[in-house]
Design an enzyme around this catalytic site. Structure first.
Site, mmCIF file in Angstrom:
data_model
loop_
_atom_site.group_PDB
_atom_site.id
_atom_site.type_symbol
_atom_site.label_atom_id
_atom_site.label_comp_id
_atom_site.label_asym_id
_atom_site.label_seq_id
_atom_site.Cartn_x
_atom_site.Cartn_y
_atom_site.Cartn_z
ATOM 1 N N CYS A 1 55.229 32.545 36.407
ATOM 2 C CA CYS A 1 55.722 32.160 37.741
ATOM 3 C C CYS A 1 56.411 30.805 37.739
ATOM 4 C CB CYS A 1 54.576 32.147 38.740
ATOM 5 S SG CYS A 1 53.999 33.796 39.117
HETATM 6 N N1 COA Z 1 41.682 46.118 50.737
HETATM 7 C C1 COA Z 1 40.523 45.842 51.379
HETATM 8 N N2 COA Z 1 39.584 45.027 50.883
HETATM 9 C C2 COA Z 1 39.810 44.478 49.676
HETATM 10 C C3 COA Z 1 40.971 44.737 48.940
HETATM 11 C C4 COA Z 1 41.930 45.589 49.520
HETATM 12 N N3 COA Z 1 43.082 45.878 48.903
HETATM 13 N N4 COA Z 1 40.925 44.051 47.781
HETATM 14 C C5 COA Z 1 39.765 43.386 47.770
HETATM 15 N N5 COA Z 1 39.072 43.653 48.907
HETATM 16 C C6 COA Z 1 37.735 43.160 49.286
HETATM 17 C C7 COA Z 1 36.867 42.882 48.096
HETATM 18 O O1 COA Z 1 36.218 44.071 47.690
HETATM 19 C C8 COA Z 1 35.916 41.847 48.640
HETATM 20 O O2 COA Z 1 34.928 42.521 49.406
HETATM 21 P P1 COA Z 1 33.407 41.958 49.441
HETATM 22 O O3 COA Z 1 33.510 40.609 50.084
HETATM 23 O O4 COA Z 1 32.719 42.988 50.277
HETATM 24 O O5 COA Z 1 32.964 41.902 48.017
HETATM 25 C C9 COA Z 1 36.763 41.058 49.634
HETATM 26 O O6 COA Z 1 37.872 41.898 49.945
HETATM 27 C C10 COA Z 1 37.272 39.758 49.072
HETATM 28 O O7 COA Z 1 37.876 39.995 47.784
HETATM 29 P P2 COA Z 1 38.548 38.839 46.964
HETATM 30 O O8 COA Z 1 39.158 39.419 45.725
HETATM 31 O O9 COA Z 1 37.568 37.706 46.806
HETATM 32 O O10 COA Z 1 39.724 38.432 47.967
HETATM 33 P P3 COA Z 1 40.429 37.057 48.197
HETATM 34 O O11 COA Z 1 40.151 36.583 49.540
HETATM 35 O O12 COA Z 1 40.235 36.099 47.060
HETATM 36 O O13 COA Z 1 41.975 37.513 48.169
HETATM 37 C C11 COA Z 1 43.853 37.428 46.667
HETATM 38 C C12 COA Z 1 42.523 38.113 47.003
HETATM 39 C C13 COA Z 1 44.373 38.019 45.375
HETATM 40 C C14 COA Z 1 44.824 37.719 47.806
HETATM 41 C C15 COA Z 1 43.669 35.896 46.542
HETATM 42 O O14 COA Z 1 42.526 35.612 45.769
HETATM 43 C C16 COA Z 1 44.858 35.189 45.930
HETATM 44 O O15 COA Z 1 45.996 35.333 46.364
HETATM 45 N N6 COA Z 1 44.577 34.305 44.969
HETATM 46 C C17 COA Z 1 45.621 33.508 44.323
HETATM 47 C C18 COA Z 1 46.303 34.335 43.325
HETATM 48 C C19 COA Z 1 47.484 33.678 42.706
HETATM 49 O O16 COA Z 1 48.001 32.679 43.121
HETATM 50 N N7 COA Z 1 47.926 34.286 41.661
HETATM 51 C C20 COA Z 1 49.095 33.877 40.994
HETATM 52 C C21 COA Z 1 49.747 35.135 40.620
HETATM 53 S S1 COA Z 1 51.312 34.840 39.994
#
Ligand code: COA
Length: 396
Positions: free
Chosen positions: A176
């Site tokens: 990225c």
């Molecule tokens: N739909 C519904 N629920 C979902 C889901 C989906 N598609 N994906 C995950 N969940 C649920 C999980 O099961 C979890 O449930 P629980 O609390 O009952 O265990 C909950 O949502 C939270 O999951 P989590 O993975 O901790 O979500 P988050 O709030 O961290 O969001 C991202 C996920 C990926 C959006 C976020 O972590 C993010 O953007 N991080 C930065 C990533 C980044 O910058 N990456 C660089 C890439 S180039």
């Protein structure tokens, strides 16, 4: 004791993201946006159809406790957790077909331009026009992207050929952060006299490396290409030209964003097609670790260049997560960002890897005035992060 003839050590001072000796500029930007878009609702409908189909097919094993039922995705979760509402894509039909869940891009013959190079050329033409330059003014092409079309020849050489640029081209991949790292490389080459001007392109078909069957990440990416021109500031005539005040890059190894796809995969055929041969991440850990790393990089870079955070008129941040960007902006500015101060394009484009911060710069910079200072910042896998302080050259 140092060995005889050993060099004296370098200055013990910490490296500073230096102000440049020769003034350089980003003199024009360009954007190619694919014509098709997928909303969260459409994506989730396809994903949930896949989940129901997989659970029905595995019903016996699930009932016997030998397999775990897949859980459905939700459009509300996606927008709440990431700020993403839609994404542009190069092939909507393949991605939304629950039996395929991947873009379908037929291979092109070798005498036809490849799809990533074609997207790059489209963005490049716009950047050249914005900089009021032609191919004859450019001496080199850098393609900075997360995923390359093929092993070789380099996409940059193909872009160079398509545009009729005389000089050289090469590809570089810092995930990225590829655009900011390529910007610094281009500035170094122009600043040292190796080129009069460099074209930097960032074509990204991120949908080619997302696992659309993974609930945690199926919504993250979109496709796009950006481009910009780097040349000497005194030569720049583009109306939306930005002097590069200083650049600073940072990397720190992490496995939290990883993709193990590569040319050696065929040497271990048992793992071909495994989930780690596509994008995988520990999103929560990335969020927690990258926010402080980036805020510290930006604040240190501003301080080394004698610029108060309050002087920043705009933050063009990498576009991965809206909450992450709000938090970084808050740490840098010492207050909540006001509307438009750290523009968000995630809602429309999703994460477009290296291109994200450049899209923000392209779309949200023309209104600023000569002398205004803004900051372009990328961050992502590696971990890698790049900070570029820019000063507007002219009034529109
Ligand atoms: N739909 C519904 N629920 C979902 C889901 C989906 N598609 N994906 C995950 N969940 C649920 C999980 O099961 C979890 O449930 P629980 O609390 O009952 O265990 C909950 O949502 C939270 O999951 P989590 O993975 O901790 O979500 P988050 O709030 O961290 O969001 C991202 C996920 C990926 C959006 C976020 O972590 C993010 O953007 N991080 C930065 C990533 C980044 O910058 N990456 C660089 C890439 S180039």
């Amino acid at each position: 004791m140092p060995l005889p003839g050993a060099c004296a050590s370098l200055s013990p001072k910490t490296f500073k993201g230096m102000a440049r000796v020769t003034a350089l500029a980003v003199s024009g930007t360009g954007l190619y946006t694919p014509p098709q878009s997928i909303s969260n609702e459409e994506l989730v409908t396809a994903y949930n159809a896949y989940v129901r189909g997989a659970n029905a097919a595995n019903a016996g094993a699930i009932a016997a406790g030998k397999a775990t039922a897949l859980v459905e995705s939700s459009a509300e979760f996606i927008v709440k957790a990431s700020g993403i509402k839609a994404r542009y894509v190069v092939d909507k039909a393949g991605i939304l077909d629950p039996d395929i869940m991947c873009p379908r891009l037929p291979e092109r013959p070798n005498d036809q331009i490849s799809i990533l190079a074609e997207m790059a050329v489209s963005a490049a033409r716009e950047a050249l026009k914005a900089a009021d330059r032609t191919a004859a003014d450019i001496d080199g092409v850098l393609v900075g992207a997360s995923n390359m079309q093929r092993a070789y020849p380099a996409m940059a050489v193909e872009v160079q050929d398509a545009l009729g640029i005389d000089g050289f081209g090469f590809d570089m991949n810092v995930a990225c952060s590829s655009a900011t790292f390529a910007l610094q490389a281009a500035a170094d080459m122009v600043g040292s006299g190796h080129a009069r001007a460099i074209l930097v392109c960032n074509p990204e078909i991120c949908t080619g490396h997302i696992n659309f069957r993974d609930r945690d990440s199926h919504f993250i990416f979109g496709d796009v290409a950006t481009a910009f021109i780097v040349e000497r500031a005194e030569a720049a005539v583009g109306r939306n030209s930005w002097e590069i005040v200083a650049t600073k890059l940072k990397t720190k190894f992490s496995n939290n964003i990883r993709n193990n796809f590569g040319f050696l995969n065929r040497t271990a055929p048992e793992s071909i097609g495994a989930a780690d041969k596509l994008f995988v991440q520990e999103g929560r850990k990335v969020f927690k670790e990258v926010v402080p790393m980036v805020a510290e990089l930006i604040l240190g870079h501003l301080s080394e260049n004698g610029i108060a955070p309050a002087a920043l008129k705009r933050l063009w941040l990498h576009q991965a997560n809206l909450g992450m960007n709000d938090m970084i902006a808050r740490r840098v500015l010492g207050r909540d960002p006001v509307a438009g101060e750290a523009p968000n394009i995630l809602d429309e484009y999703a994460n477009t890897s290296s291109a994200g911060s450049v899209i923000a710069l392209h779309k949200f910079s023309a209104d600023l005035k000569a002398g205004d200072i803004g900051l372009l910042c990328s961050f992502g896998a590696g971990y890698s992060a790049g900070s570029v302080i820019l000063k507007k050259q002219f009034n529109a």
